[in-house]
Design an enzyme around this catalytic site. Structure first.
Site, PDB file in Angstrom:
ATOM      1  N   CYS A  44       0.818  -1.205   0.000  1.00 58.72           N
ATOM      2  CA  CYS A  44       0.000   0.000   0.000  1.00 58.72           C
ATOM      3  C   CYS A  44       0.854   1.259   0.000  1.00 58.72           C
ATOM      4  CB  CYS A  44      -0.917  -0.018   1.229  1.00 58.72           C
ATOM      5  SG  CYS A  44      -1.819   1.518   1.493  1.00 58.72           S
ATOM      6  N   TRP A  77      -7.528  -6.693   5.592  1.00 59.68           N
ATOM      7  CA  TRP A  77      -6.141  -7.160   5.561  1.00 59.68           C
ATOM      8  C   TRP A  77      -5.952  -8.287   6.575  1.00 59.68           C
ATOM      9  CZ3 TRP A  77      -3.032  -4.940   1.908  1.00 59.68           C
ATOM     10  CH2 TRP A  77      -3.441  -3.700   1.388  1.00 59.68           C
ATOM     11  N   THR A 111      -8.441   0.250   6.663  1.00 60.25           N
ATOM     12  CA  THR A 111      -7.293   0.684   5.882  1.00 60.25           C
ATOM     13  C   THR A 111      -5.990   0.566   6.663  1.00 60.25           C
ATOM     14  OG1 THR A 111      -7.571   2.990   6.592  1.00 60.25           O
ATOM     15  CG2 THR A 111      -8.720   2.305   4.583  1.00 60.25           C
ATOM     16  N   VAL A 112      -4.902   0.523   5.914  1.00 60.77           N
ATOM     17  CA  VAL A 112      -3.559   0.664   6.459  1.00 60.77           C
ATOM     18  C   VAL A 112      -2.965   1.945   5.871  1.00 60.77           C
ATOM     19  CG1 VAL A 112      -3.113  -1.782   6.869  1.00 60.77           C
ATOM     20  CG2 VAL A 112      -2.675  -0.846   4.597  1.00 60.77           C
ATOM     21  N   TYR A 175      -5.416   6.703  -8.837  1.00 62.92           N
ATOM     22  CA  TYR A 175      -6.607   5.925  -8.484  1.00 62.92           C
ATOM     23  C   TYR A 175      -7.836   6.453  -9.214  1.00 62.92           C
ATOM     24  CZ  TYR A 175      -4.158   3.402  -4.795  1.00 62.92           C
ATOM     25  OH  TYR A 175      -3.302   2.582  -4.111  1.00 62.92           O
TER      26      TYR A 175
END
Length: 336
Positions: A44, A77, A111-112, A175
């Protein structure tokens, strides 16, 4: 998993958990070495910022790191790189468990990067832009000797302005191109992306770094997109006017950073490719992961030192990567 909303432009969900870990603990979470766990995936780009900043500042002991696998599904994840598929400190299989521990009704993105409070098992924050700024400012008491000033007071307004433009048109711009749901949305994102890259080319043609004469937060944020450009964004996201390797100034700038300790030694190209090409099933339904590109060019001379500047200013480079955080064989360019 689906990311493309047909007929629409891509919009990132930016509703992050904004709780901060601060030196004075004003949000209820004081800086305390060893108390928190930084959860990342090397795939990521947003998490990679935190990995780089943590290493540059020498926060490995103060802020231990958990590395999730490169792929995920709708359940978030997972810690499939760890024995038994569980993070050895948090004891969880999936990051969503830490989010739900904080808020059982949590309905936003898992999210990370995310910082988890180890005693409670709860996510403290996933506000990725603030996480790295706070590493520089709030965790200063635990920086290594010789740590660089990545967010110096005098340069903050300029760094902030550069970061905002880079975020809108480059970091998030790729993105918006890749997940565009209409031709119009794609063309708009594509044109904004390359217009901004052209402006950055002009800026970096006479300056080794984006702001000032040392590495700053601005360079970290641009680098994590550039390092993924040819492996992912050029083809997978249709950002194909040119490859990074065909843009001489940006390619040399990216190589300069890649060869700077703390940058390239954190980049896992295998994880990057497996994440994008396997997770984005609506863009790549066959799940075929490209073999290329050839990574050896990342170690070619860049000749950027002639522009002046010193990457760490009056500081020093970080030491060697710790063995437990070293990249697996074959996940980085072969040494010359």
């Amino acid at each position: 998993m689906s990311y493309v909303n047909r007929g629409s432009a891509y919009t990132r969900d930016s509703r992050y958990i904004g709780t901060r870990i601060t030196a004075d603990g004003r949000d209820g979470f004081p800086v305390e070495p060893g108390r928190y766990r930084l959860v990342v995936s090397r795939a990521c780009p947003w998490a990679s910022r935190a990995v780089i900043v943590r290493r540059l500042l020498g926060l490995e002991d103060a802020l231990p790191m958990a590395v999730a696998g490169p792929t995920h599904d709708e359940r978030s994840w997972s810690f499939d790189l760890d024995p038994g598929g569980r993070d050895p400190v948090l004891g969880i299989e999936r990051l969503r468990e830490a989010y739900l521990a904080r808020d059982p009704g949590y309905d936003r993105g898992i999210t990370v990067p995310a910082v988890v409070d180890v005693p409670t098992g709860e996510v403290v924050t996933n506000d990725f832009p603030q996480i790295t700024i706070d590493m520089s400012l709030e965790w200063a008491a635990y920086h290594r000797e010789g740590a660089p000033a990545l967010y110096p007071q005098a340069l903050r307004p300029e760094i902030d302005a550069v970061n905002e433009a880079v975020y809108q048109d480059v970091n998030n711009g790729v993105y918006r191109a890749g997940f565009a749901g209409s031709q119009e949305a794609y063309v708009s994102a594509y044109e904004r992306l390359f217009a901004r890259l052209d402006q950055l080319t002009e800026r970096l043609g006479s300056s080794r770094y984006l702001v000032g004469d040392t590495v700053t937060e601005a360079d970290v944020r641009l680098f994590t997109t550039l390092v993924r450009f040819d492996s992912v964004y050029h083809g997978h996201f249709k950002c194909n006017r040119q490859k990074l390797a065909e843009m001489p100034v940006l390619w040399a700038y990216a190589r300069d950073l890649f060869q700077t300790p703390g940058f390239g030694d954190t980049v896992d190209f295998d994880h990057i490719k497996r994440h994008y090409y396997l997770v984005h099933e609506d863009i790549n339904p066959a799940g075929i992961v490209p073999v290329g590109p050839d990574l050896s060019g990342w170690l070619a001379p860049h000749d950027r030192a002639s522009l002046g500047g010193r990457p760490f200013g009056d500081g020093t480079p970080p030491g060697p990567v710790r063995p437990e955080e070293a990249l697996p064989a074959g996940h980085a360019p072969p040494q010359r």
